[in-house]
Motif scaffolding. Structure first.
Motif, short mmCIF file in Angstrom:
data_model
loop_
_atom_site.label_atom_id
_atom_site.label_comp_id
_atom_site.label_asym_id
_atom_site.label_seq_id
_atom_site.Cartn_x
_atom_site.Cartn_y
_atom_site.Cartn_z
N SER A 6 0.85 -1.19 0.00
CA SER A 6 0.00 0.00 0.00
C SER A 6 0.88 1.24 0.00
CB SER A 6 -0.91 0.02 1.23
OG SER A 6 -1.71 -1.15 1.28
N VAL A 7 0.65 2.12 -0.97
CA VAL A 7 1.41 3.36 -1.08
C VAL A 7 0.44 4.52 -0.88
CG1 VAL A 7 2.90 4.77 -2.55
CG2 VAL A 7 3.03 2.26 -2.68
N PHE A 8 0.75 5.39 0.09
CA PHE A 8 -0.05 6.57 0.38
C PHE A 8 0.71 7.80 -0.13
CE2 PHE A 8 -1.17 3.29 3.32
CZ PHE A 8 -2.53 3.42 3.55
N TYR A 9 0.02 8.70 -0.83
CA TYR A 9 0.73 9.82 -1.45
C TYR A 9 -0.21 11.00 -1.65
CZ TYR A 9 -1.39 7.64 -5.63
OH TYR A 9 -2.26 7.09 -6.54
N HIS A 10 0.38 12.15 -1.97
CA HIS A 10 -0.39 13.35 -2.28
C HIS A 10 0.48 14.26 -3.13
CE1 HIS A 10 2.08 14.93 1.00
NE2 HIS A 10 1.83 16.14 0.49
N GLY A 11 -0.13 15.29 -3.73
CA GLY A 11 0.65 16.27 -4.47
C GLY A 11 0.10 16.54 -5.86
N LYS A 12 0.88 17.30 -6.63
CA LYS A 12 0.50 17.63 -8.00
C LYS A 12 1.13 16.64 -8.97
CE LYS A 12 -0.15 22.62 -7.43
NZ LYS A 12 0.18 23.96 -7.98
N PRO A 13 0.34 16.08 -9.85
CA PRO A 13 0.89 15.08 -10.78
C PRO A 13 1.81 15.71 -11.82
CG PRO A 13 -1.38 15.57 -11.35
CD PRO A 13 -1.11 16.29 -10.06
N THR A 14 2.82 14.95 -12.22
CA THR A 14 3.65 15.34 -13.35
C THR A 14 3.01 14.83 -14.63
OG1 THR A 14 4.95 13.32 -13.13
CG2 THR A 14 5.77 15.29 -12.00
N HIS A 15 3.46 15.36 -15.75
CA HIS A 15 2.85 15.00 -17.03
C HIS A 15 3.95 14.56 -18.01
CE1 HIS A 15 -0.89 16.64 -15.58
NE2 HIS A 15 -0.26 17.76 -15.26
N PRO A 16 3.83 13.35 -18.56
CA PRO A 16 4.89 12.84 -19.44
C PRO A 16 4.77 13.27 -20.89
CG PRO A 16 3.21 11.17 -19.14
CD PRO A 16 2.80 12.34 -18.28
N ALA A 17 3.81 14.14 -21.21
CA ALA A 17 3.53 14.50 -22.60
C ALA A 17 3.06 13.26 -23.36
CB ALA A 17 4.74 15.13 -23.29
N GLY A 18 1.78 12.97 -23.25
CA GLY A 18 1.21 11.78 -23.86
C GLY A 18 1.01 11.95 -25.35
N ILE A 19 0.42 10.96 -25.96
CA ILE A 19 0.25 10.96 -27.40
C ILE A 19 -0.85 11.94 -27.82
CG2 ILE A 19 -0.40 9.51 -29.36
CD1 ILE A 19 0.87 7.20 -27.85
N ILE A 20 -1.91 12.07 -27.01
CA ILE A 20 -3.01 12.94 -27.40
C ILE A 20 -3.28 14.03 -26.37
CG2 ILE A 20 -4.12 11.19 -28.82
CD1 ILE A 20 -6.04 10.61 -26.54
N SER A 21 -2.41 14.19 -25.37
CA SER A 21 -2.58 15.24 -24.37
C SER A 21 -1.25 15.43 -23.67
CB SER A 21 -3.67 14.86 -23.37
OG SER A 21 -3.19 13.90 -22.45
N SER A 22 -1.29 16.21 -22.56
CA SER A 22 -0.07 16.37 -21.77
C SER A 22 0.28 15.09 -21.01
CB SER A 22 -0.22 17.53 -20.79
OG SER A 22 -1.32 17.30 -19.92
N GLY A 23 -0.66 14.16 -20.93
CA GLY A 23 -0.38 12.84 -20.39
C GLY A 23 -0.55 12.74 -18.89
#
Length: 673
Positions: free
Chosen positions: A142-159
């Motif tokens: 079990s992994v507990f986390y919080h914060g702002k997601p990063t974006h990998p630059a997806g194929i049809i969006s910022s990902g």
């Protein structure tokens, strides 16, 4: 009906996108800026554990564009001895400060675990110690986390996970999943999934599988979705918005499944029209590929205007192509993404270099849809005028193969893995029909056989190659070798002539030259080549097997041919020119026997039968039309031979012309070595 459809197609059906519109969409996808490329393995990882289920719970803060509370319970079974387990997970240490998730704590089977991060950027991993591993035991990390997601630059969006003021959605392919929940983020490692999302009141959440519960209060609404089918990490998604929900049903062989369309309220009326053909597409694919694989769950289409394309998330396609109130405008996109439920979701490419098993099949399925709905002429038109022409328009240079096309995403998601691969499946279909004596069903049965062998699992290119041959009984290593594993395509230069041999019979002399460069590993292609000859009382198609850079064929047909159409159904992905050499009728008693050899080194020879005293002449010209060599003879009664000396000519391509009593009986090309 067929003729009416053909005329309809020539006028371009109203509402159907033009090739230019389709290519523009493709170009937009291909040129999307991307980063974080990693080395692409061609073999799935041999892990000492098996992921059984992801249970993801998130509270989304739209004001802070962040996840207030995130938890992912990963249920896994140890297969063999290991002291740790790892998950792909991109945390705040791998990107811009204050962007990225912070891990609060990690548990193993409910107790605090020893854990650490390693790697950088997209390759970031969290490693969790397993103090007392027991093969066969099922554990939960079990992994507990919080914060702002990063974006990998997806194929049809910022990902990754995109959180906006009025909408929240996920775009995972190929490596977005690791940017919002810890997972083994490779396409071969499939598991079940649960998702519980808490969002602002008034928003609906749609995710994979089936909605089992929702809790609503004045501030927050919580939705719980459960997927009890195997799913790859890059297909696990959710979207949240003030959606209107349109409902439909697909029925097949006594079974039914609900269809849900999640759209904005102001688009709901037009969406009814846009999506009305979807059950018809499900019917076609279920008939040819086998029943829709997720009849126990649903099929959903989710309109997300922020997307630059569409994504085939399992049971839950996301699309950003707009809603027009026109049933034909985007049905090709709907059909493409729907077909992925069979090819990509139910059976997933085992590694990213095998991506053509997803995208090539879906691109081919666009034509399958048109054929199912409008007939064979529209199927052929989509192959010829949209997908094959699109490949020629945007082909990668230097040329790349379909399988394992390269290390960049521009190569991975290219016209080779989409358009060319789709056309190769069309070619495989036609070659199979020909080699099995006209059996039109073996191809579809072989696809179903392959699908059933890898149901809810993954497949590699070699699996498809082996299983297709095993099912059909055909030896096709030559086909797959040149079309999947090597780059390029044949460029044909065809020269033909026909000689009257009396009694309404004509001898056809045909030369096929493959003139493509062999740089970058482009091969000489072996293919059965259909040739359609027509004339005043002639309409016949013959097939020759071509496998050399220069190859001659000779055969007799009944009726004078005046035109040749090369490969009329586009079995072959090629470019070609045809030089017509219909000759004058031969004098009485004259019959051409052979022209050759080709290629030639020292001499080029013609053999013919003629009565005595006939003037015969064999001439050679360079490709720019300049005279190169000539020889003549006065025939004797019976068999005659005439040759031209090539020994002093430079190597290259030449045209030949054979005349008897001033009448041209044959012309062809010859390669001088």
């Amino acid at each position: 009906m067929m003729n009416a459809i053909a005329l309809f197609i020539l006028a371009w059906p109203s509402g159907i996108p033009s090739p230019q519109e389709v290519w523009a969409v493709d170009e937009k996808l291909r040129l999307k800026e991307r980063w974080g490329i990693m080395a692409l393995d061609t073999t799935p990882p041999d892990l000492p554990w098996d992921i059984l289920r992801y249970r993801i719970a998130l509270t989304v803060d739209t004001v802070g564009d962040s996840v207030m509370n995130g938890r992912c319970d990963v249920e896994f079974q140890i297969i063999r001895d290991t002291s740790f387990i790892w998950f792909n997970f991109v945390d705040s240490m791998s990107a811009t400060p204050q962007i990225g998730f912070s891990v609060d704590s990690v548990l193993l089977d409910g107790s605090h675990a020893t854990w650490s991060f390693y790697g950088s950027d997209t390759a970031r991993r969290i490693r969790i110690a397993i103090p007392n591993p027991v093969p066969g035991r099922i554990d939960t990390a079990s992994v507990f986390y919080h914060g702002k997601p990063t974006h990998p630059a997806g194929i049809i969006s910022s990902g990754g996970l995109v959180i906006g003021d009025t909408i929240c959605y996920v775009d995972d392919e190929p490596w977005g999943a690791r940017h919002w929940f810890p997972c083994v983020d490779v396409p071969s490692e499939k598991a079940r999934s649960d998702l519980t999302a808490t969002v602002p009141a008034g928003w609906r959440v749609v995710a994979n599988g089936v909605l089992v519960d929702s809790v609503k209060n004045l501030t927050w609404w919580t939705y719980h979705w459960v997927n009890d089918r195997q799913i790859a990490s890059y297909l696990i998604v959710f979207a949240a918005y003030d959606f209107a929900v349109l409902r439909d049903t697909f029925a097949f062989s006594g079974d039914t499944v609900p269809i849900y369309h999640y759209v904005s309220h102001h688009d709901s009326a037009n969406a009814e029209l846009d999506y009305k053909l979807l059950p018809k597409a499900m019917e076609g694919y279920s008939t040819l590929y086998g029943i829709y694989p997720f009849m126990d769950q649903k099929y959903g289409q989710v309109q997300i205007d922020e997307l630059g394309g569409a994504m085939e998330n399992q049971t839950n396609t996301f699309t950003g192509f707009g809603i027009y109130g026109d049933s034909l405008r985007t049905i090709w996109v709907q059909a493409h993404e729907l077909s992925h439920q069979w090819w990509g979701d139910y059976v997933t490419c085992g590694t990213w270099p095998d991506i053509w098993l997803n995208e090539g099949f879906a691109t081919f399925s666009e034509a399958v849809w048109w054929g199912w709905y409008m007939g064979p002429a529209m199927y052929q038109f989509w192959i010829d005028s949209v997908r094959m022409k699109g490949y020629f328009q945007y082909q990668t240079w230097p040329p790349i193969p379909i399988y394992n096309p390269g290390q960049s995403l521009d190569e991975l998601f290219s016209v080779e893995t989409y358009n060319k691969a789709g056309c190769v499946l069309h070619s495989l279909r036609k070659v199979t029909e020909y080699m099995l004596g006209g059996d039109t069903m073996a191809f579809w049965a072989a696809l179903r056989y392959y699908k059933n062998n890898h149901a809810e699992s993954y497949a590699l290119t070699k699996d498809f190659v082996q299983e297709y041959q095993a099912f059909t009984g055909l030896t096709l290593d030559w086909f797959f070798g040149e079309w999947l594993y090597k780059p390029g395509y044949p460029e044909y230069r065809v020269i033909w002539s026909a000689d009257s041999i009396g009694s309404g019979l004509w001898q056809v002399n045909l030369t096929i030259n493959q003139i493509q460069s062999h740089d970058y590993g482009v091969p000489t292609f072996k293919m059965p080549v259909p040739m359609k000859f027509t004339g005043p009382s002639l309409d016949t198609t013959l097939v020759v097997w071509d496998s050399l850079d220069a190859q001659n064929f000779s055969f007799v047909i009944s009726g004078k041919p005046t035109a040749l159409k090369f490969d009329p159904e586009n079995w072959i992905i090629d470019e070609h020119t045809v030089q017509t050499g219909v000759t004058e009728e031969a004098p009485a008693g004259v019959r051409l026997l052979s022209l050759g050899p080709n290629p030639a080194r020292d001499a080029f020879r013609v053999e013919f039968i003629a009565p005595a005293g006939i003037s015969a002449e064999l001439s050679l010209y360079s490709v720019d039309g300049r005279f190169a060599a000539r020889n003549g003879v006065l025939s004797s009664d019976g068999l005659n031979a005439l040759s031209v000396d090539l020994s002093r000519l430079p190597s290259g391509l030449y045209f030949t012309e054979f005349k008897v009593d001033g009448k041209r009986l044959a012309e062809t090309k010859v390669v001088k070595k």
